[in-house]
Design a protein around this motif. Structure first.
Motif, PDB file in Angstrom:
ATOM      1  N   GLY A 148       0.809  -1.075  -0.021  1.00 10.92           N
ATOM      2  CA  GLY A 148       0.168   0.046   0.000  1.00 10.92           C
ATOM      3  C   GLY A 148       0.850   1.223   0.068  1.00 10.92           C
ATOM      4  N   PHE A 149       0.635   2.326   0.737  1.00  7.21           N
ATOM      5  CA  PHE A 149       1.201   3.498   0.835  1.00  7.21           C
ATOM      6  C   PHE A 149       2.567   3.468   1.126  1.00  7.21           C
ATOM      7  N   GLY A 150       2.980   2.519   2.245  1.00  5.14           N
ATOM      8  CA  GLY A 150       4.243   2.307   2.637  1.00  5.14           C
ATOM      9  C   GLY A 150       4.991   1.831   1.539  1.00  5.14           C
ATOM     10  N   SER A 151       4.678   0.743   0.898  1.00  6.59           N
ATOM     11  CA  SER A 151       5.719   0.069  -0.121  1.00  6.59           C
ATOM     12  C   SER A 151       5.774   0.871  -1.294  1.00  6.59           C
ATOM     13  N   ILE A 152       4.780   1.722  -1.730  1.00 12.17           N
ATOM     14  CA  ILE A 152       4.864   2.829  -2.676  1.00 12.17           C
ATOM     15  C   ILE A 152       6.114   3.661  -2.538  1.00 12.17           C
ATOM     16  N   VAL A 154       8.477   3.696  -0.185  1.00 13.29           N
ATOM     17  CA  VAL A 154       9.804   2.935  -0.150  1.00 13.29           C
ATOM     18  C   VAL A 154      10.199   2.618  -1.677  1.00 13.29           C
ATOM     19  N   SER A 155       9.350   2.179  -2.500  1.00 16.10           N
ATOM     20  CA  SER A 155       9.848   1.684  -3.713  1.00 16.10           C
ATOM     21  C   SER A 155      10.382   3.601  -4.479  1.00 16.10           C
ATOM     22  N   HIS A 156       9.590   4.363  -4.402  1.00 14.64           N
ATOM     23  CA  HIS A 156       9.992   5.690  -4.821  1.00 14.64           C
ATOM     24  C   HIS A 156      11.189   6.205  -4.457  1.00 14.64           C
ATOM     25  N   ILE A 157      11.491   6.002  -3.311  1.00 16.79           N
ATOM     26  CA  ILE A 157      12.639   6.427  -2.533  1.00 16.79           C
ATOM     27  C   ILE A 157      13.675   5.891  -3.061  1.00 16.79           C
ATOM     28  N   ALA A 158      13.721   4.583  -3.425  1.00 13.89           N
ATOM     29  CA  ALA A 158      14.906   3.698  -4.117  1.00 13.89           C
ATOM     30  C   ALA A 158      15.044   4.407  -5.451  1.00 13.89           C
ATOM     31  N   PHE A 159      14.181   4.916  -6.343  1.00 15.71           N
ATOM     32  CA  PHE A 159      14.696   5.499  -7.535  1.00 15.71           C
ATOM     33  C   PHE A 159      15.122   6.784  -7.516  1.00 15.71           C
ATOM     34  N   ASN A 160      14.448   7.352  -6.576  1.00 18.72           N
ATOM     35  CA  ASN A 160      14.654   8.763  -6.705  1.00 18.72           C
ATOM     36  C   ASN A 160      16.009   9.275  -5.728  1.00 18.72           C
ATOM     37  N   ILE A 161      16.580   8.367  -4.982  1.00 17.26           N
ATOM     38  CA  ILE A 161      17.584   8.606  -4.293  1.00 17.26           C
ATOM     39  C   ILE A 161      18.873   8.847  -5.481  1.00 17.26           C
ATOM     40  N   SER A 162      18.889   7.875  -6.226  1.00 11.69           N
ATOM     41  CA  SER A 162      20.089   8.012  -7.479  1.00 11.69           C
ATOM     42  C   SER A 162      19.765   9.422  -8.365  1.00 11.69           C
ATOM     43  N   PHE A 163      18.648   9.759  -8.589  1.00 13.16           N
ATOM     44  CA  PHE A 163      18.546  10.819  -9.503  1.00 13.16           C
ATOM     45  C   PHE A 163      18.942  12.059  -8.751  1.00 13.16           C
ATOM     46  N   VAL A 164      18.592  12.234  -7.279  1.00 16.54           N
ATOM     47  CA  VAL A 164      18.887  13.333  -6.513  1.00 16.54           C
ATOM     48  C   VAL A 164      20.352  13.312  -6.548  1.00 16.54           C
ATOM     49  N   SER A 165      21.068  12.304  -6.323  1.00 14.33           N
ATOM     50  CA  SER A 165      22.532  12.059  -5.893  1.00 14.33           C
ATOM     51  C   SER A 165      23.199  12.675  -7.233  1.00 14.33           C
ATOM     52  N   THR A 215       8.790  15.066  -9.896  1.00 15.87           N
ATOM     53  CA  THR A 215       8.247  14.835 -11.283  1.00 15.87           C
ATOM     54  C   THR A 215       8.173  13.370 -11.432  1.00 15.87           C
ATOM     55  N   LEU A 216       9.455  12.499 -10.915  1.00 17.88           N
ATOM     56  CA  LEU A 216       9.630  11.344 -11.205  1.00 17.88           C
ATOM     57  C   LEU A 216       8.404  10.574 -10.571  1.00 17.88           C
ATOM     58  N   SER A 217       8.318  10.927  -9.234  1.00 18.87           N
ATOM     59  CA  SER A 217       7.234  10.141  -8.257  1.00 18.87           C
ATOM     60  C   SER A 217       5.885  10.389  -8.890  1.00 18.87           C
ATOM     61  N   LEU A 218       5.682  11.603  -9.297  1.00 15.65           N
ATOM     62  CA  LEU A 218       4.101  11.829  -9.918  1.00 15.65           C
ATOM     63  C   LEU A 218       3.956  11.096 -11.238  1.00 15.65           C
ATOM     64  N   ASP A 219       5.168  10.749 -11.936  1.00 16.66           N
ATOM     65  CA  ASP A 219       5.075  10.015 -13.174  1.00 16.66           C
ATOM     66  C   ASP A 219       4.788   8.559 -13.499  1.00 16.66           C
ATOM     67  N   ASP A 220       5.436   8.050 -12.323  1.00 13.81           N
ATOM     68  CA  ASP A 220       5.621   6.612 -12.131  1.00 13.81           C
ATOM     69  C   ASP A 220       3.988   5.832 -12.306  1.00 13.81           C
ATOM     70  N   VAL A 221       3.979   4.712 -13.212  1.00 15.71           N
ATOM     71  CA  VAL A 221       2.793   4.087 -13.214  1.00 15.71           C
ATOM     72  C   VAL A 221       3.262   2.653 -13.032  1.00 15.71           C
ATOM     73  N   VAL A 222       4.412   2.161 -13.569  1.00  8.31           N
ATOM     74  CA  VAL A 222       4.412   0.425 -13.637  1.00  8.31           C
ATOM     75  C   VAL A 222       4.843   0.061 -12.151  1.00  8.31           C
ATOM     76  N   ILE A 223       5.730   0.849 -11.742  1.00  6.74           N
ATOM     77  CA  ILE A 223       6.284   0.282 -10.309  1.00  6.74           C
ATOM     78  C   ILE A 223       5.169   0.499  -9.264  1.00  6.74           C
ATOM     79  N   SER A 224       4.439   1.620  -9.255  1.00  3.96           N
ATOM     80  CA  SER A 224       3.285   1.865  -8.167  1.00  3.96           C
ATOM     81  C   SER A 224       2.351   0.938  -8.423  1.00  3.96           C
TER      82      SER A 224
END
Lengths: 283, 302
Positions: A148-152, A154-165, A215-224
């Motif tokens: 649910g909310f938590g797993s979404i 957690v997954s978004h953080i996993a890809f967002n860390i890379s882009f921010v860094s 932007t990436l978080s609001l864009d994501d369909v597949v992972i969510s």
């Protein structure tokens, strides 16, 4: 940069073809987006036909409680995952640019992977992981969790860390390291030198990274879609489901709202970049 | 600059013993590690571990209840890659991804060249107008084509108006390719632009001075120099096209199942997780191979 001389410009037909191609590419980019906006105001039950001006699809959008609910989930997911990713990603960028440490190369590669991994693969990874993880938690601690909310988040953080860094790293690499050294020479503690010298300089990078993450978080369909649970769908996942069941003019209206949101974020991040360039020129 | 300062600090400053220096270096390493630790730990647990999970599942067996037996490892799921259905899907996906990449390259190369050879002001404006669609919501951009290509949609209306008859592209592989090109074209333009912009144009002028024709200068000087951009752009278009799921779902038909959709169906409808995991490993392998090729060919961080 060397000056661009006249010999690099083709003449005659190739020159014409190159210009025509440029205009066509822009037409290709913008015509669909513009038409989508136009048809969102069309008073016709068929999505691609003009039937006079109306706002009723936006009204339908505003009154649809499911859309409202998923929109709210999307916003919360985006904000929470961005906040966490900005902190972790900035720390990671600092570590990679300014320090040497054990396992640095592995870390570098690990940070790079989420950027290039196909959505579907990452979605599958997260689904399998959470399924197993929740099973293990249930077996060992009797803790019952569902996706649910938590797993979404957690997954978004996993890809967002890379882009921010990546964004913050680029900023740090372009920064003058001697300023930090000067601060330390003047007896600043590491924290003070970070707080008063490094941080103000990388702030535009952090802001740019945060906007990208949103932007990436609001864009994501597949992972969510893979890690969402009942009652907690994000807006893109909900809209994607609607589209697959058949298009309705209300989807046009929702799409335009999503469009406006993402264009606003792009323009904001370009503005941040611009102010950063201006600061570089004066500073 | 340091060469001037160093002798001074060495004569006046306290002489650091190797021991103290080693201590300081150790301290810096520790600090660096601590800074990286939160993100490091996070990615190990929530990214690397899931990656391992996919690998493990791809060797597992699906049991009678649609669940997964992890105990007996085997290669069954990989053997299924040779099945006619799966093989057809793999072939079609590779074909469409390749076609998408070629079309993107043909459209993007002259475009990127054009931008890179403009004055700085024009260049920045043109780039902004590439970045806007680049960051615009992916789902919405694909949906826009669904609307355009529909049977009563604007494209069909224009074609009927011109007397060319109804256009029935939606739900065909052509619609999928259009959607993929539309989605990933900026991924080709931006690295190409970066590569062409870096070219030292004096080399081109030198070639012209040595009587190279415009075409020769293009094929023998400009193109080879822009090759890193070509490779980077091609990878950035090919890999996501191969794993595309949203675009074929929205624009493709039932007969044109692609790898991404097939993987998803293995998880969400067919409930054959090991098969889906094995196919994900294929995608992952392609991604890693192309990335290694890119870095081996002298590419830099994107």
């Amino acid at each position: 940069m060397t000056a661009v001389g006249p010999s690099v410009e083709p003449r005659g037909l190739p020159r014409f073809a190159m210009r025509a191609n440029a205009w066509l590419v822009y037409l290709f980019f913008y015509a669909p987006i513009i038409l989508l906006v136009v048809f969102s105001f069309s008073d016709d039950r068929l999505v691609g036909r003009w039937g006079g001006f109306t706002m009723r699809w936006y009204g339908e959008f505003a009154n649809n409680s499911q859309v409202q609910q998923s929109l709210w989930v999307s916003v919360r997911v985006a904000v929470v995952s961005t906040l966490v990713a900005v902190v972790l990603g900035t720390l990671a960028a600092l570590a990679l640019v300014r320090f040497r440490f054990f396992g640095k190369k592995v870390f570098d590669a690990l940070l790079y992977l989420p950027v290039i991994i196909p959505d579907v693969t990452m979605a599958v990874m997260m689904l399998l992981f959470f399924t197993r993880f929740f099973d293990v938690l249930d077996d060992t601690f009797g803790l019952q969790l569902t996706k649910g909310f938590g797993s979404i988040v957690v997954s978004h953080i996993a890809f967002n860390i890379s882009f921010v860094s990546i964004v913050v790293r680029a900023r740090l690499e372009g920064m003058d390291e001697t300023l930090e050294e000067a601060a330390v020479d003047l007896y600043a503690t590491p924290w003070q030198s970070f707080r008063h010298v490094t941080f103000p300089q990388i702030l535009p990078g952090i802001a740019g990274g945060a906007l990208l993450a949103l932007t990436l978080s609001l864009d994501d369909v597949v992972i969510s879609q893979f890690v969402a649970g009942p009652g907690s769908t994000t807006l893109p996942v909900f809209v994607f489901g609607l589209i697959r069941r058949g298009v309705t003019p209300m989807i046009n209206a929702v799409s335009v709202v999503m469009l406006v949101a993402s264009v606003t974020l792009v323009l904001l991040s370009l503005l941040v970049q611009r102010s950063r360039d201006a600061a570089d020129e004066t500073g | 600059m340091t060469a001037v300062v160093d002798p001074v600090s060495q004569t006046t400053g306290p002489v650091a013993s190797p021991d103290v220096e080693r201590q300081a270096a150790k301290e810096r390493r520790r600090r660096g590690f601590l800074l990286a630790l939160p993100a490091y730990a996070y990615l190990l647990f929530f990214f690397a571990l899931p990656l391992v999970a996919v690998a493990v599942f791809s060797f597992a067996t699906r049991n009678r209840f649609g669940g997964v037996d992890l105990a007996e490892w085997n290669l069954d799921s990989y053997r299924r890659l040779g099945d006619d259905i799966v093989f057809d899907i793999l072939l079609r996906s590779f074909g469409l991804a390749l076609l998408t990449t070629v079309i993107c390259l043909v459209l993007a190369y002259p475009f990127a060249y054009f931008i890179a050879t403009r004055s700085e002001t024009v260049r920045n404006i043109m780039l902004v107008f590439v970045l806007i669609p680049f960051w615009t919501n992916f789902l919405v951009r694909n949906y826009a084509w669904r609307l355009l290509l529909g049977n009563d949609g604007p494209v069909s209306q224009v074609s009927q108006f011109l007397g060319l008859g109804e256009v029935r592209i939606l739900f065909t592989p052509l619609a999928v390719v259009i959607g993929l090109v539309y989605s990933f074209l900026p991924f080709m333009i931006l690295p190409l632009y970066a590569a062409i912009e870096r070219i030292d144009w004096r080399l081109v002028e030198a070639s012209r001075d040595l009587y190279a024709t415009g075409r020769q200068a293009m094929t023998k000087v400009v193109f080879p120099l822009s090759l890193p951009g070509v490779i980077a752009g091609s990878i950035l278009v090919f890999v996501p096209s191969l794993g595309a799921y949203v675009t074929p779902e929205i624009l493709g038909g039932a007969k044109t199942t692609l790898l991404g959709s097939y993987i998803v169906s293995q998880f969400l409808t067919a409930r054959n997780w090991p098969a889906g995991a094995a196919l994900s490993m294929v995608l992952l392998t392609v991604m890693l191979t192309t990335t290694v090729i890119y870095f081996r060919s002298g590419g830099r961080n994107l």
